[in-house]
Design an enzyme around this catalytic site. Sequence first.
Site, short mmCIF file in Angstrom:
data_model
loop_
_atom_site.label_atom_id
_atom_site.label_comp_id
_atom_site.label_asym_id
_atom_site.label_seq_id
_atom_site.Cartn_x
_atom_site.Cartn_y
_atom_site.Cartn_z
N SER A 201 0.84 -1.19 0.00
CA SER A 201 0.00 0.00 0.00
C SER A 201 0.88 1.25 0.00
O SER A 201 1.76 1.35 -0.85
CB SER A 201 -0.94 -0.06 1.21
OG SER A 201 -2.02 0.81 1.01
N HIS A 336 -6.97 -6.17 1.33
CA HIS A 336 -5.80 -5.38 0.95
C HIS A 336 -4.57 -5.86 1.73
O HIS A 336 -4.63 -6.03 2.94
CB HIS A 336 -6.12 -3.92 1.26
CG HIS A 336 -5.12 -2.92 0.76
ND1 HIS A 336 -4.44 -3.05 -0.43
CD2 HIS A 336 -4.73 -1.74 1.29
CE1 HIS A 336 -3.65 -1.99 -0.60
NE2 HIS A 336 -3.81 -1.19 0.43
#
Length: 388
Positions: A201, A336
């Site tokens: 990320s 994620h």
Amino acid sequence: MHRFGAASVFLAGLAAGQSCGTLPATISFSGNAIKLPDPFTFLNGSKVTTEAEWRCRREEISAIIQRYELGPMPAAPEVKASVSGTRLSITVTANGKTLTMTPTIRLPSSGQGPFPALIALGGASIPVPASVALITYNNEEIAATDPRGKGKYFDLYGTSSTTGGLVAWAWGASRIVDALEQLGPETTKIDAKRVAITGCSRNGKGAMVAGAFDNRIRLTIPQEGGSGAMGCWRIVGEMKRNGTKTEDAAQIVNGDQWFATEFSKYVKALDKLPHDHHMLAAMIAPRPFLVIENSGIDYLGPISSYGCATAARMVYEALGATDTMGFSQVAHGSSHCQLPSNQNADVAAFFNRFLLGQNAVDTKIWKPDAKLSLDLKRYVDWTAPKLV
Ligand SMILES: *[C@@H]1O[C@H](CO)[C@@H](O)[C@H](O)[C@H]1NC(C)=O
Ligand SMILES: *[C@@H]1O[C@H](CO)[C@@H](O)[C@H](O)[C@H]1NC(C)=O
């Protein structure tokens, strides 16, 4: 045949004694809001036709990216390192000020080393092979995502520094490599010539910037970094304009202090940007580079990462390194940073070949989400030369 063997000379950047022009004080680039700039044309319009010219163009790209988007990367500071148990202690001095970083080291549980190592911004969320050491580093302590100017980096370089967090994080990763080189394998059991970097990320963005700016990092694996990592601003900008919920340049500069203040001037004038992120990737080329993406999250800009990576691969091809860049993109919804098991083998292949010396391992990994259809001509109107 690929020239990766010979191309390893690129690891050192410019050739001995080579010098290149410097960027002019003002640049007026006028490009296109959708077409990605040609990585093989200098700002002055000259074409890159040789490897030597490419090395200069790479310097130019680095300078452009620092000036327009990320902020200046400081010259290498003075570093003093020591190791005690599972902690590295790295004292950095610059501008008469000093900071100490204390990343943790987890060595493989068996074997004598020297071991290759993976530096993880924040922590690793990819499987780390048993014979690879893991160095975890708290990058948010070096530069906070918010507010701007908070963190150890700014204690050294000044709270009014306009540099963004991604450069500060990459700077921190480079100090870890400095420490490994300085201490040597006798002390650390780590081989500083076999270092990889990862993060997921925002830390995926940081890992990619670190790989781009430090030629000593052999393998770069950004995970689910989306915009700011393998995504191109122009492609994600178009996604946003046509109604996709995604993170474009205009949005990313709000709140998160990852970019130089200067970048805000261009987030709505992308045609004026002399680069895009295929050129950040080009700074890594031809060093090993595996992009891990998640097309199940619109916010990451799936077609932007795929299109941008495809443009970056054209640079790898021009450098004769067709199988040192991989792209693995799987739709796995909202989980994620939780690598699905069907990406494990892609990660393992890159470690095995490029860090663990298993030269026969196949790293021709190009697995975009099959549901995406890419019209490359929409973004790319240049061709890659055969560099001589
Ligand atoms: C353009 O810039 C590059 C890099 O500085 C230089 O090598 C080249 O000679 C320049 N070309 C012209 C036509 O000035
Ligand atoms: C929106 O933009 C993206 C990125 O360029 C493109 O892939 C997609 O086809 C576009 N969709 C529409 C409906 O125009």
